[in-house]
Design a protein around this motif. Structure first.
Motif, PDB file in Angstrom:
ATOM      1  N   LYS A  20      -8.139  12.698   5.528  1.00  0.00           N
ATOM      2  CA  LYS A  20      -7.609  11.764   6.531  1.00  0.00           C
ATOM      3  C   LYS A  20      -7.864  10.323   6.123  1.00  0.00           C
ATOM      4  N   ASN A  21      -9.046  10.049   5.590  1.00  0.00           N
ATOM      5  CA  ASN A  21      -9.356   8.685   5.142  1.00  0.00           C
ATOM      6  C   ASN A  21      -8.471   8.264   3.979  1.00  0.00           C
ATOM      7  N   LYS A  22      -8.184   9.197   3.088  1.00  0.00           N
ATOM      8  CA  LYS A  22      -7.306   8.893   1.955  1.00  0.00           C
ATOM      9  C   LYS A  22      -5.907   8.535   2.449  1.00  0.00           C
ATOM     10  N   ILE A  23      -5.431   9.299   3.425  1.00  0.00           N
ATOM     11  CA  ILE A  23      -4.116   9.019   4.018  1.00  0.00           C
ATOM     12  C   ILE A  23      -4.103   7.622   4.634  1.00  0.00           C
ATOM     13  N   ARG A  24      -5.146   7.300   5.396  1.00  0.00           N
ATOM     14  CA  ARG A  24      -5.232   5.983   6.032  1.00  0.00           C
ATOM     15  C   ARG A  24      -5.219   4.860   4.998  1.00  0.00           C
ATOM     16  N   ASN A  25      -6.022   5.018   3.952  1.00  0.00           N
ATOM     17  CA  ASN A  25      -6.129   3.961   2.942  1.00  0.00           C
ATOM     18  C   ASN A  25      -4.816   3.731   2.207  1.00  0.00           C
ATOM     19  N   VAL A  26      -4.166   4.825   1.829  1.00  0.00           N
ATOM     20  CA  VAL A  26      -2.883   4.711   1.129  1.00  0.00           C
ATOM     21  C   VAL A  26      -1.818   4.124   2.055  1.00  0.00           C
ATOM     22  N   ALA A  27      -1.792   4.611   3.293  1.00  0.00           N
ATOM     23  CA  ALA A  27      -0.811   4.115   4.258  1.00  0.00           C
ATOM     24  C   ALA A  27      -0.992   2.627   4.520  1.00  0.00           C
ATOM     25  N   LEU A  28      -2.231   2.194   4.635  1.00  0.00           N
ATOM     26  CA  LEU A  28      -2.501   0.770   4.881  1.00  0.00           C
ATOM     27  C   LEU A  28      -1.930  -0.084   3.757  1.00  0.00           C
ATOM     28  N   ARG A  29      -2.179   0.320   2.517  1.00  0.00           N
ATOM     29  CA  ARG A  29      -1.661  -0.452   1.380  1.00  0.00           C
ATOM     30  C   ARG A  29      -0.139  -0.475   1.374  1.00  0.00           C
ATOM     31  N   ASP A  63       4.591   7.024  13.005  1.00  0.00           N
ATOM     32  CA  ASP A  63       4.338   6.043  14.066  1.00  0.00           C
ATOM     33  C   ASP A  63       2.918   6.176  14.609  1.00  0.00           C
ATOM     34  N   GLU A  64       2.443   7.411  14.786  1.00  0.00           N
ATOM     35  CA  GLU A  64       1.073   7.612  15.260  1.00  0.00           C
ATOM     36  C   GLU A  64       0.070   7.101  14.234  1.00  0.00           C
ATOM     37  N   LEU A  65       0.335   7.336  12.967  1.00  0.00           N
ATOM     38  CA  LEU A  65      -0.517   6.843  11.890  1.00  0.00           C
ATOM     39  C   LEU A  65      -0.563   5.322  11.893  1.00  0.00           C
ATOM     40  N   ALA A  66       0.600   4.692  12.027  1.00  0.00           N
ATOM     41  CA  ALA A  66       0.667   3.230  12.036  1.00  0.00           C
ATOM     42  C   ALA A  66      -0.101   2.644  13.215  1.00  0.00           C
ATOM     43  N   LEU A  67       0.042   3.260  14.384  1.00  0.00           N
ATOM     44  CA  LEU A  67      -0.642   2.762  15.578  1.00  0.00           C
ATOM     45  C   LEU A  67      -2.151   2.951  15.460  1.00  0.00           C
ATOM     46  N   GLU A  68      -2.587   4.112  14.963  1.00  0.00           N
ATOM     47  CA  GLU A  68      -4.028   4.343  14.808  1.00  0.00           C
ATOM     48  C   GLU A  68      -4.634   3.331  13.828  1.00  0.00           C
ATOM     49  N   LEU A  69      -3.924   3.066  12.740  1.00  0.00           N
ATOM     50  CA  LEU A  69      -4.392   2.070  11.775  1.00  0.00           C
ATOM     51  C   LEU A  69      -4.486   0.691  12.416  1.00  0.00           C
ATOM     52  N   PHE A  70      -3.509   0.363  13.234  1.00  0.00           N
ATOM     53  CA  PHE A  70      -3.510  -0.939  13.894  1.00  0.00           C
ATOM     54  C   PHE A  70      -4.691  -1.071  14.842  1.00  0.00           C
ATOM     55  N   ILE A  71      -4.908  -0.051  15.658  1.00  0.00           N
ATOM     56  CA  ILE A  71      -6.009  -0.094  16.633  1.00  0.00           C
ATOM     57  C   ILE A  71      -7.362  -0.165  15.911  1.00  0.00           C
ATOM     58  N   THR A  72      -7.525   0.652  14.869  1.00  0.00           N
ATOM     59  CA  THR A  72      -8.784   0.668  14.117  1.00  0.00           C
ATOM     60  C   THR A  72      -9.085  -0.701  13.521  1.00  0.00           C
ATOM     61  N   ASN A  73      -8.092  -1.298  12.889  1.00  0.00           N
ATOM     62  CA  ASN A  73      -8.292  -2.597  12.251  1.00  0.00           C
ATOM     63  C   ASN A  73      -8.410  -3.722  13.268  1.00  0.00           C
ATOM     64  N   MET A  74      -7.692  -3.608  14.381  1.00  0.00           N
ATOM     65  CA  MET A  74      -7.803  -4.599  15.438  1.00  0.00           C
ATOM     66  C   MET A  74      -9.200  -4.597  16.047  1.00  0.00           C
ATOM     67  N   ASP A  75      -9.741  -3.402  16.271  1.00  0.00           N
ATOM     68  CA  ASP A  75     -11.099  -3.289  16.818  1.00  0.00           C
ATOM     69  C   ASP A  75     -12.128  -3.854  15.839  1.00  0.00           C
ATOM     70  N   LYS A 108     -12.296 -11.856   3.632  1.00  0.00           N
ATOM     71  CA  LYS A 108     -13.017 -10.699   3.113  1.00  0.00           C
ATOM     72  C   LYS A 108     -12.314  -9.362   3.353  1.00  0.00           C
ATOM     73  N   GLN A 109     -11.372  -9.342   4.306  1.00  0.00           N
ATOM     74  CA  GLN A 109     -10.630  -8.113   4.602  1.00  0.00           C
ATOM     75  C   GLN A 109      -9.130  -8.414   4.550  1.00  0.00           C
ATOM     76  N   PRO A 110      -8.622  -8.811   3.388  1.00  0.00           N
ATOM     77  CA  PRO A 110      -7.224  -9.278   3.317  1.00  0.00           C
ATOM     78  C   PRO A 110      -6.179  -8.230   3.700  1.00  0.00           C
ATOM     79  N   GLU A 111      -6.412  -6.962   3.318  1.00  0.00           N
ATOM     80  CA  GLU A 111      -5.432  -5.927   3.677  1.00  0.00           C
ATOM     81  C   GLU A 111      -5.411  -5.692   5.177  1.00  0.00           C
ATOM     82  N   ALA A 112      -6.603  -5.572   5.763  1.00  0.00           N
ATOM     83  CA  ALA A 112      -6.683  -5.357   7.209  1.00  0.00           C
ATOM     84  C   ALA A 112      -6.075  -6.538   7.951  1.00  0.00           C
ATOM     85  N   TYR A 113      -6.393  -7.759   7.514  1.00  0.00           N
ATOM     86  CA  TYR A 113      -5.857  -8.951   8.168  1.00  0.00           C
ATOM     87  C   TYR A 113      -4.335  -8.998   8.058  1.00  0.00           C
TER      88      TYR A 113
END
Length: 218
Positions: A20-29, A63-75, A108-113
């Motif tokens: 799951k973490n691998k999916i998140r990391n790849v999706a974020l990039r 869409d669920e993946l995108a939203l979860e990534l957004f919420i995680t990084n926003m928090d 320091k967190q350019p991808e998340a930002y």
């Protein structure tokens, strides 16, 4: 349950978490480089080295993946903003630290930002209004400043929008090479300008709007 069975279960859980973490990391990039709409689950799976079906074991849809990534990084962003402001009741100092923490997170967190900045156009409206958001500490600092008489009276959400707008445009200009200053010097300039913008001292600007009415801004 035997020790062997327990070890096997723990290994399976650990493998699922890693997947799951691998999916998140790849999706974020991918979402940062191509956008959510232009990225596909097939592409995410290929770059993650997994089957496309594995994604759907963890997420119902892209869409669920995108939203979860957004919420995680926003928090995570909001937590960063709140660093070093606990038990502080000086509105100007709080605002200064919020701005500096904002710049620090972007550095320091350019991808998340980048993802937060890009995805908020589509994902923010999907989040319940009562959920804490990164703008909230700015709103609270401005409310406190108005209450204490350090900041002039204005709509606190408008004030937050003005300050955050100054920050994000400065970061954008800096990243594109338009600002010839050290990164944190630019941050200090924004702190100075934001406090001056919100300051309690009267600045009267006579302005006649398109309807012909004169408006005084203080």
């Amino acid at each position: 349950m035997s020790n062997h069975s327990l070890a096997k279960l723990n290994l399976s859980k650990r493998s699922a978490v890693d997947s799951k973490n691998k999916i998140r990391n790849v999706a974020l990039r991918l979402f940062v480089s191509k956008g959510i709409k232009s990225s596909t689950t097939r592409e995410i799976a290929k770059k993650a080295g997994i089957s496309e079906g594995t994604i759907y074991k963890h997420f119902e849809s892209k869409d669920e993946l995108a939203l979860e990534l957004f919420i995680t990084n926003m928090d995570m962003f909001r937590e960063k903003l709140l660093e070093n402001i606990t038990n502080n009741d000086d509105p100007k100092e709080i605002l200064s630290r919020l701005i500096q923490n904002f710049f620090d997170f972007a550095k320091k967190q350019p991808e998340a930002y980048s993802y937060i900045m890009d995805a908020h156009y589509t994902e923010l409206k999907k989040i319940p209004k009562e959920r804490p958001k990164p703008k909230d500490p700015f709103v609270e600092a401005i409310c406190l400043g108005i209450e204490k008489g350090d900041f002039r009276k204005l709509d606190e959400n408008l004030g937050a929008a003005l300050v955050i707008g100054m920050i994000t445009r400065t970061i954008l200009f800096f990243n594109n090479g338009f600002i010839n200053l050290d990164y944190y010097q630019a941050a200090e300039e924004v702190v100075y300008s934001a406090i001056k913008l919100l300051g309690a001292q009267s600045l009267i600007i006579r302005h006649t709007n398109v309807s012909g009415y004169r408006t005084d801004y203080y």
